[in-house]
Structure formats: structure tokens, C-alpha cells
Design a protein around this motif. Structure first.
Motif, short mmCIF file in Angstrom:
data_model
loop_
_atom_site.label_atom_id
_atom_site.label_comp_id
_atom_site.label_asym_id
_atom_site.label_seq_id
_atom_site.Cartn_x
_atom_site.Cartn_y
_atom_site.Cartn_z
N GLU A 139 11.29 8.42 -40.62
CA GLU A 139 10.46 7.63 -39.71
C GLU A 139 10.21 6.22 -40.27
O GLU A 139 10.25 5.23 -39.53
N MET A 194 1.66 0.20 -39.74
CA MET A 194 2.56 1.11 -39.03
C MET A 194 1.78 2.19 -38.30
O MET A 194 0.58 2.39 -38.53
N ASP A 195 2.48 2.87 -37.40
CA ASP A 195 1.88 4.00 -36.70
C ASP A 195 1.30 4.97 -37.74
O ASP A 195 1.93 5.23 -38.77
N GLU A 197 1.17 8.11 -37.97
CA GLU A 197 2.05 9.22 -38.34
C GLU A 197 3.12 8.77 -39.33
O GLU A 197 3.46 9.50 -40.26
N ARG A 199 2.85 6.09 -41.35
CA ARG A 199 2.13 5.77 -42.59
C ARG A 199 1.77 7.02 -43.38
O ARG A 199 2.07 7.12 -44.57
#
Length: 283
Positions: A139, A194-195, A197, A199
Motif C-alpha cells: 500500500e 497518507m490514508d 490505513e 500509515r
């Protein structure tokens, strides 16, 4: 000896070819021959000798047998050299990831680094702006790729596959090499943008790896000697000297000159003194 690669080449050093070339060069120098003299003696072009010794030229056993004979190489050593010829011709685990996009799947092609990393006894990694590749989650890599120059979808996917395979092979070893990562404070701080999830998953990954045996992950908290850029120092699992590897969008650089490698080791050591363990930093 160092390689400066400004464009991708079909002939890239691999670990077996590099080992073969270094050994043949040492035997040539042992008997006092220049590369030009060796080429004349054997009836080859001097560039052929140079490519073999640099590890960028696939070598037939017949050629190595001729070198063994003229250099007076003992049988035990000769047998090892013949084995390197075979290994140098084998398809590497990394090759499928360079077949996509007419060889554009990586900038640049880095088989020597990839092979050496997988057999290394010790690896030091310093990254100031991004999480090192060996620590990245898929991700995080997606977010990182989105921030970089645009690449085709197939090249992007190939890079993702290469990163995943690289991690699987290294962390799947029966005994991990000694791994030390120094990460810039900025690379950790960028995670906050960052999002959640992405992070949280990346932080969890860093802490999971930090808990593994033989692993230390540190975060830079002050100005340091390595502020000029990132690099890797890879220590092969044999008597071969370490190499420094630096990557860039337009090419890569390998450094083997022991004096220069020592400067990078000193730089890494100096930077280490400006760090805290990642577990402490993330508290």
C-alpha cells in the motif's frame, strides 16, 4: 572498481559473473599480465577480456578453460570457476520483472545488487526521504509510485512484483543477515499525510521487522553526514569486499573501491550517532 550506469544495458553484472571476473582478473595479475597481453596471448580482443573481468559478458566454458590453462590456475579453483560459468548462464529470479515493457520495468536494471542482497551476510541501508524498499508495504509502495513520474501500468505492476519477491526471498531465509536501516525523520513524518490505513499498516510493518533477530531500525533526528543522499552498503556472505549501491531515476552506481566504500561506512557510522531506535521515536 566501480560501475556508473547512465542507461539500461543488456549486459549487466550478476553475482556469479562478477565473482568469475574478479577471480580471473586476480589470476591474470598474479602472473603479471596486462589485459592487453592476455588478449594477445589468447587471440582475443582486449575488450572481451575486460567484459569478462567486469562480469558483463556471458562466458563460455571453452574460453574459461583457455584462461585456466594460460594462467596456471589449480584444478580445485578451476572447478569452482567452471561452476560460476554455469551459474552465470542461469536465469535469475529477478529476470521476469525485467521482461515487461521492453526492459523498462526497472530504472535501472540492477541484477548485481538484487543477487548480492539475497546472499549477503550484512546490509546497511540509509534512506532520508522514503521508507526503504525492504520495509515497504504494498500500500505504501502504491502511494510512493503515484507521487513519482508517470509509468505504464505494466511497468508499475512489475515493480510491485519485484519488490514483493525481493522481500519474500530475504525474509524467508533460514537465517537473516544483519540488517541495519537508518531512516530520515521526513520519511516517517510523511506517513501522517497518507490514508490512516496506509500509515498504520506501514508503521506496523516497520515495527514487525524491527522485532526480528539481527535487525535494527533507526530514525535520524539531527543534521547528519549523510544528508546528501541515500545509499546501500551490501556485505556479501563470502570473502568478497562490500559494495555500495545508489539508485536514481536515470541510472545507478556501484562502488567497489575499498577506500571509497570505507568513506560510506564512516558516513553511515556518523549518521548512526544522530539517531534513535524507531520503537523509541514512534512512542
Amino acid at each position: 572498481m566501480s560501475w556508473d550506469t547512465d542507461r539500461m544495458s543488456e549486459a549487466q553484472p550478476t553475482l556469479a559473473r562478477r565473482d568469475l571476473g574478479l577471480r580471473l582478473k586476480a589470476h591474470r595479475e598474479r602472473i603479471g599480465l596486462t589485459d592487453k597481453q592476455a588478449a594477445e596471448l589468447l587471440g582475443y580482443n582486449v575488450k572481451t577480456i575486460q567484459r569478462i573481468e567486469a562480469g558483463t559478458h556471458g562466458t563460455r566454458r571453452l574460453v574459461v578453460e583457455s584462461l585456466v590453462s594460460h594462467y596456471g590456475i589449480p584444478q580445485e579453483e578451476a572447478s569452482h570457476l567452471y561452476g560460476l560459468v554455469v551459474r552465470g548462464a542461469e536465469r535469475g529470479w529477478w529476470e521476469p520483472y525485467f521482461d515487461i515493457g521492453a526492459g523498462q520495468a526497472s530504472r535501472p536494471r540492477i541484477p548485481l545488487f538484487l543477487e548480492t542482497e539475497q546472499s549477503a551476510a550484512q546490509i546497511w541501508v540509509l534512506e532520508t526521504e522514503v521508507i526503504p524498499g525492504l520495509l515497504q508495504t504494498p500500500e505504501y509502495l502504491h502511494v510512493l509510485q503515484a507521487a513519482q513520474l508517470v509509468m505504464s501500468e505494466e511497468v508499475t505492476e512489475s515493480l510491485q512484483g519485484l519488490r514483493t519477491k525481493r522481500q519474500e526471498l530475504l525474509y524467508g531465509r533460514s537465517s537473516l543477515p544483519v540488517l541495519e536501516f537508518i531512516i530520515g525523520k521526513a520519511a516517517i513524518d510523511y506517513l501522517d499525510a497518507m490514508d490512516p490505513e496506509v500509515r498504520d499498516g506501514q508503521i506496523a510493518r516497520i515495527l514487525d521487522v524491527a522485532a526480528m533477530p539481527n535487525v535494527r531500525i533507526r530514525v535520524l533526528t539531527q543534521l547528519h553526514a549523510a544528508a546528501a543522499g541515500a545509499f546501500n552498503i551490501v556485505y556479501p556472505g563470502d570473502a568478497t569486499d562490500p559494495i555500495v549501491f545508489m539508485d536514481a531515476p536515470d541510472g545507478c552506481r556501484y562502488i567497489e573501491d575499498r577506500r571509497i566504500v570505507s568513506m560510506f561506512e564512516e558516513t553511515f557510522g556518523s549518521a548512526r550517532g544522530k539517531t534513535v531506535l524507531v520503537e523509541e521515536y514512534l512512542k
